[in-house]
Design an enzyme around this catalytic site. Structure first.
Site, mmCIF file in Angstrom:
data_model
loop_
_atom_site.group_PDB
_atom_site.id
_atom_site.type_symbol
_atom_site.label_atom_id
_atom_site.label_comp_id
_atom_site.label_asym_id
_atom_site.label_seq_id
_atom_site.Cartn_x
_atom_site.Cartn_y
_atom_site.Cartn_z
ATOM 1 N N ALA A 193 9.825 -5.572 2.524
ATOM 2 C CA ALA A 193 9.270 -4.584 3.470
ATOM 3 C C ALA A 193 10.303 -4.016 4.446
ATOM 4 O O ALA A 193 9.930 -3.282 5.361
ATOM 5 C CB ALA A 193 8.086 -5.137 4.250
ATOM 6 N N ALA A 194 11.584 -4.303 4.239
ATOM 7 C CA ALA A 194 12.594 -3.711 5.124
ATOM 8 C C ALA A 194 12.593 -2.187 5.012
ATOM 9 O O ALA A 194 12.643 -1.472 6.016
ATOM 10 C CB ALA A 194 13.976 -4.263 4.795
ATOM 11 N N GLY A 195 12.521 -1.680 3.784
ATOM 12 C CA GLY A 195 12.478 -0.236 3.592
ATOM 13 C C GLY A 195 11.214 0.383 4.168
ATOM 14 O O GLY A 195 11.250 1.480 4.741
ATOM 15 N N ASP A 196 10.095 -0.317 4.025
ATOM 16 C CA ASP A 196 8.839 0.183 4.587
ATOM 17 C C ASP A 196 8.901 0.215 6.110
ATOM 18 O O ASP A 196 8.423 1.165 6.745
ATOM 19 C CB ASP A 196 7.676 -0.701 4.134
ATOM 20 C CG ASP A 196 7.488 -0.697 2.628
ATOM 21 O OD1 ASP A 196 7.807 0.337 2.005
ATOM 22 O OD2 ASP A 196 7.047 -1.714 2.072
#
Length: 309
Positions: free
Chosen positions: A251-254
């Site tokens: 979820a880093a990109g999210d």
């Protein structure tokens, strides 16, 4: 703080997460530990990031008529998300993601869409007014393409800015790309869309140029720990990342996408929005899980302030 309206359209998943010493090779069994079921899904993660970081956020999604779907709607509401367009679909399970995370914080993910597959044209059409009344529409690629195309058509006709996070990576039709205002791929996704390897800022600049040629005004390519390459109408520059010790990149990109949209919606420049988003993503990789890893606005602002001294 005043904020324009952000509408997220996308997926909701129950993330079944197992920690492993290393990711398995094809046909290999690896012993894992610390099994958890965590709220996830790219759409849900981005909606939660937007709301938790201070954005005025609504969400279009489909969940199952199971306990997880009911629980997720309640969680969204607790984070301050407008859930009027989150549909609970009869006789469907909520989407599932099977996630392995290794000791280097890398992951591999397998998705079974469940109710996410029901976010089709007719359900998007039913939210015409909500889409047209928004300022930003943020989408990903874990729900049916026909629904995305319908949402883009409505948004385009209403002068709503369309932001696409093209994940999971796949080839996209010109009719979608031509109506996107901003695209936010990572290195792998940028290469798939352009055919250009993106290993550094040189490759990112070349890939951004090709995406501009496809008709996209603003390109934001995330480069992991290097930071992010931002390019507006061919004017490109690197916004450096933050140095942290990662434990889980899920979820880093999210988190990055949600944080950037919040900053833009609150009137920040693209450079400042990317810096804020880099800080939010950096904090997220120091914590386990998808939505549990998304930081508060106060934590992000503190990290930005600490790095300005």
């Amino acid at each position: 703080m005043s904020s324009k309206k952000i509408l997220v359209l996308g997926s909701v998943n129950a993330d079944h997460l197992v920690r492993v010493p290393r990711l398995p090779k094809p046909g290999e069994t690896v012993a894992g530990k610390d099994y958890e079921v965590i709220p996830g899904g790219k759409g849900a993660n981005q909606a939660v990031a937007c709301a938790r970081l201070g954005g005025q956020t609504a969400f279009i999604a489909c969940v199952g008529d199971d306990a997880f779907g009911t629980d997720m709607i309640q969680r969204f509401q607790a984070d301050g998300i407008d859930t009027q367009a989150v549909c609970q679909i009869a006789d469907q399970t909520t989407g599932v993601a099977l996630i392995c995370v290794d000791n280097q914080a890398e992951n591999c993910i397998v998705i079974a869409p469940g109710a996410n597959a029901k976010l089709t044209t007719s359900r998007v059409q039913a939210q015409h007014a909500l889409i047209a009344d928004s300022d930003y529409l943020l989408m990903q690629l874990e729900t049916p393409l026909d629904g995305l195309l319908e949402a883009v058509e409505i948004a385009h006709n209403a002068d709503v800015k369309v932001v696409l996070n093209p994940a999971p990576a796949k080839a996209l039709p010109d009719e979608l790309l031509l109506r996107i205002d901003m695209i936010t791929p990572n290195q792998t996704e940028a290469e798939l869309l352009t055919g250009i390897p993106v290993n550094d800022v040189v490759g990112a600049a070349e890939a951004a140029g090709k995406l501009h040629a496809m008709g996209i005004t603003t390109v934001v390519i995330t480069l992991s720990s290097q930071g992010v390459w931002i390019s507006e109408k061919g004017n490109g520059r690197l916004v450096e990342g933050y140095s942290v010790t990662p434990v889980d990149t899920t979820a880093a990109g999210d988190t990055f996408n949600g944080a950037m949209l919040v900053a833009l919606a609150q009137g920040e420049s693209l450079d400042k929005a990317a810096n804020f988003a880099n800080a939010a993503a950096a904090l997220s990789v120091t914590r386990h899980g998808a939505q549990p890893s998304i930081p508060s606005r106060e934590d992000v602002e503190q990290l930005v302030a600490d790095n300005q001294r």
